[in-house]
Design a protein around this motif. Structure first.
Motif, mmCIF file in Angstrom:
data_model
loop_
_atom_site.group_PDB
_atom_site.id
_atom_site.type_symbol
_atom_site.label_atom_id
_atom_site.label_comp_id
_atom_site.label_asym_id
_atom_site.label_seq_id
_atom_site.Cartn_x
_atom_site.Cartn_y
_atom_site.Cartn_z
ATOM 1 N N VAL A 158 0.841 -1.197 0.000
ATOM 2 C CA VAL A 158 0.000 0.000 0.000
ATOM 3 C C VAL A 158 0.873 1.243 0.000
ATOM 4 C CG1 VAL A 158 -1.665 1.341 1.314
ATOM 5 C CG2 VAL A 158 -1.951 -1.112 1.134
ATOM 6 N N LEU A 206 1.140 3.949 -2.903
ATOM 7 C CA LEU A 206 0.765 5.328 -2.619
ATOM 8 C C LEU A 206 1.849 6.295 -3.084
ATOM 9 C CD1 LEU A 206 -1.686 6.551 -1.312
ATOM 10 C CD2 LEU A 206 -0.470 6.596 0.842
ATOM 11 N N PRO A 213 0.353 7.192 -9.797
ATOM 12 C CA PRO A 213 0.521 8.079 -10.943
ATOM 13 C C PRO A 213 -0.546 9.172 -10.946
ATOM 14 C CG PRO A 213 -0.372 5.952 -11.654
ATOM 15 C CD PRO A 213 -0.169 5.860 -10.178
ATOM 16 N N CYS A 231 -1.869 12.946 -12.871
ATOM 17 C CA CYS A 231 -1.859 13.543 -14.199
ATOM 18 C C CYS A 231 -2.516 14.913 -14.178
ATOM 19 C CB CYS A 231 -2.567 12.630 -15.192
ATOM 20 S SG CYS A 231 -4.165 12.043 -14.582
ATOM 21 N N ARG A 244 -5.782 2.698 -14.413
ATOM 22 C CA ARG A 244 -5.312 4.021 -14.016
ATOM 23 C C ARG A 244 -4.014 3.940 -13.236
ATOM 24 N NH1 ARG A 244 -10.816 4.655 -10.836
ATOM 25 N NH2 ARG A 244 -10.343 2.446 -10.624
ATOM 26 N N TYR A 245 -3.634 2.717 -12.853
ATOM 27 C CA TYR A 245 -2.573 2.591 -11.863
ATOM 28 C C TYR A 245 -1.219 2.222 -12.433
ATOM 29 C CZ TYR A 245 -6.681 2.471 -8.848
ATOM 30 O OH TYR A 245 -7.867 2.769 -8.215
ATOM 31 N N GLY A 277 -3.059 7.317 -14.815
ATOM 32 C CA GLY A 277 -3.012 8.191 -13.651
ATOM 33 C C GLY A 277 -4.383 8.713 -13.268
ATOM 34 N N VAL A 278 -4.381 9.356 -12.125
ATOM 35 C CA VAL A 278 -5.623 9.928 -11.623
ATOM 36 C C VAL A 278 -5.379 11.381 -11.255
ATOM 37 C CG1 VAL A 278 -7.371 9.803 -9.826
ATOM 38 C CG2 VAL A 278 -6.338 7.714 -10.676
ATOM 39 N N HIS A 279 -6.347 12.225 -11.516
ATOM 40 C CA HIS A 279 -6.246 13.599 -11.042
ATOM 41 C C HIS A 279 -7.493 13.943 -10.250
ATOM 42 C CE1 HIS A 279 -5.257 17.821 -10.857
ATOM 43 N NE2 HIS A 279 -6.500 18.081 -11.184
ATOM 44 N N TRP A 292 -7.816 13.398 -6.837
ATOM 45 C CA TRP A 292 -7.980 12.602 -5.628
ATOM 46 C C TRP A 292 -7.082 13.136 -4.535
ATOM 47 C CZ3 TRP A 292 -8.140 6.669 -7.090
ATOM 48 C CH2 TRP A 292 -9.356 6.423 -7.761
ATOM 49 N N LEU A 314 -5.241 12.655 -0.616
ATOM 50 C CA LEU A 314 -4.436 11.553 -0.076
ATOM 51 C C LEU A 314 -5.307 10.418 0.446
ATOM 52 C CD1 LEU A 314 -1.506 10.705 0.479
ATOM 53 C CD2 LEU A 314 -1.753 11.652 2.764
ATOM 54 N N LYS A 364 -6.676 8.353 -2.342
ATOM 55 C CA LYS A 364 -5.633 7.510 -2.933
ATOM 56 C C LYS A 364 -5.324 6.339 -2.011
ATOM 57 C CE LYS A 364 -3.191 11.205 -5.298
ATOM 58 N NZ LYS A 364 -1.948 11.987 -5.283
ATOM 59 N N LEU A 365 -5.317 6.629 -0.703
ATOM 60 C CA LEU A 365 -5.010 5.586 0.268
ATOM 61 C C LEU A 365 -6.057 4.480 0.224
ATOM 62 C CD1 LEU A 365 -3.161 4.725 2.618
ATOM 63 C CD2 LEU A 365 -4.663 5.967 4.150
ATOM 64 N N SER A 385 -8.062 3.779 -2.167
ATOM 65 C CA SER A 385 -8.004 3.097 -3.450
ATOM 66 C C SER A 385 -6.888 2.070 -3.474
ATOM 67 C CB SER A 385 -7.791 4.133 -4.561
ATOM 68 O OG SER A 385 -7.238 3.522 -5.690
ATOM 69 N N ARG A 386 -5.723 2.484 -2.987
ATOM 70 C CA ARG A 386 -4.568 1.607 -2.977
ATOM 71 C C ARG A 386 -4.798 0.426 -2.033
ATOM 72 N NH1 ARG A 386 -1.940 -0.246 -6.291
ATOM 73 N NH2 ARG A 386 -0.128 -1.321 -5.476
ATOM 74 N N GLY A 387 -5.329 0.737 -0.844
ATOM 75 C CA GLY A 387 -5.599 -0.321 0.129
ATOM 76 C C GLY A 387 -6.596 -1.319 -0.418
ATOM 77 N N VAL A 403 -4.857 -3.521 -3.041
ATOM 78 C CA VAL A 403 -3.947 -4.533 -2.486
ATOM 79 C C VAL A 403 -4.745 -5.677 -1.871
ATOM 80 C CG1 VAL A 403 -2.271 -4.981 -0.656
ATOM 81 C CG2 VAL A 403 -1.982 -3.006 -2.127
#
Lengths: 89, 246
Positions: free
Chosen positions: A51, A55, A59, A61, B133-134, B139-141, B143, B145, B148-149, B151-153, B156
């Motif tokens: 994670v 983070l 990426p 943009c 997007r990853y 990419g993402v615009h 969002w 923190l 993003k957290l 989404s990432r969590g 995973v």
């Protein structure tokens, strides 16, 4: 084969290995008993690491937002005299 | 017509772009313009599945039909908000293309990526091409923190539990072979974006060839966000459901 079956088989295999280790006593028993905890903790740490890395490398943009605004302006301009209502709400 | 294509030695495919809408009065015209701009030499149709938008989205679609033609823009509306999955099924019934593209109407998915989806599919003969997007190039615009957290969590967690074979599970910008979409969608029962996950996971389980292309995602320019608050709970429930039933 259903995915959950795959995962359960994996867990069963790991458990069998663990029980085998317990019985064979190659590694001192006190350590072996703690192995499942080590396993779960390492899995957790690995997850957190992934994670965190994800983070950091996320990426972004920002230039795309600008390009999008340009596209929107272009589209609005196109529709202005073509009978399609693109005024703001 | 078909002989003409055969004489030229090339096969020309038709693409059906399904765009579900709800209160996208402003965005629908913009997205139609951009689709036409970026698919200039492509045979396609746009199928707008509007769920009875109270803001007049359908009027705008009719104006667009007058401009571009009713054979290029199909309005297949429904009486009220009935959910994304059924919107795709509804659109699919009216699709006459060899391939179906699904995308959002709110400009978070940019039509400029459509050619790259098409190209990737033609190169690899994939059954599904999904936008991710990853990865680098994507990419993402928009969002923060926290977003993003989560989404990432979420990603995973889903990767660890489901081994899905794609980077971006919840993305909804995808190109499907029409028969593949029909097959996969018939076995999916989830709602919301768990539905998107279920589609790609079931497709993976069925052994379909899936490719990914990088896309950029600009979060919400116009229109109001339709995402609610209890997402996380829904997501976890969805994960467990997918874990047990796929």
């Amino acid at each position: 084969m259903k995915h959950i079956v795959k995962i359960l088989s994996l867990l069963v295999a790991i458990s069998a290995f663990w029980i085998g280790l317990l019985q064979a006593a190659i590694v001192p028993r006190s350590h072996t008993w703690l192995l499942p905890i080590y396993f779960v903790v390492s899995l957790g740490c690995y997850g957190l690491l992934m994670v965190g890395i994800g983070l950091m490398q996320f990426p972004t943009c920002p230039q795309e937002a600008v390009l999008l605004q340009q596209d929107i302006a272009e589209a609005k301009d196109f529709f202005k005299h073509k009978g399609v209502d693109v005024g703001s709400d | 017509m078909a002989e003409e294509k055969e004489r030229k030695g090339e096969k020309k495919y038709k693409y059906s772009v399904i765009v579900p809408t709800y209160n996208e009065r402003l965005n629908i015209a913009l997205i139609v313009y951009l689709i036409f701009k970026h698919l200039r030499d492509v045979d396609f149709e746009i199928i707008v599945v509007d769920d009875g938008s109270p803001d007049g989205t359908q009027e705008i679609v009719k104006q667009l039909q007058d401009l571009y033609g009713e054979d290029r823009i199909l309005l297949r509306a429904r009486a009220k908000k009935l959910g994304l999955g059924t919107a795709y099924i509804h659109g699919l019934k009216h699709a006459t293309g060899d391939f179906v593209v699904i995308m959002d109407a709110d400009l978070s998915h940019h039509p400029k990526y459509l050619p790259s989806f098409i190209k990737k599919q033609l190169e690899t003969n994939a059954s599904i091409v999904t936008g991710t997007r990853y990865v680098k190039g994507g990419g993402v615009h928009g969002w923060n923190l926290m977003r993003k957290l989560t989404s990432r969590g979420a990603n995973v967690l889903a990767q660890t539990l489901l081994w899905p074979g794609v980077f971006d599970l919840t993305g909804s910008f995808r190109l499907y072979k029409k028969s593949v979409l029909e097959d996969v969608i018939s076995s999916c029962v989830s709602k919301g974006y768990v539905f998107q996950m279920e589609m790609i996971v079931r497709a993976t389980r069925k052994g379909y060839h899936i490719e990914e292309v990088p896309i950029t995602f600009v979060d919400r320019v116009f229109g109001t966000s339709k995402l609610g608050g209890s997402e996380i709970v829904e997501y976890l429930k969805g994960l467990v459901y997918l874990l047990l039933t796929t």
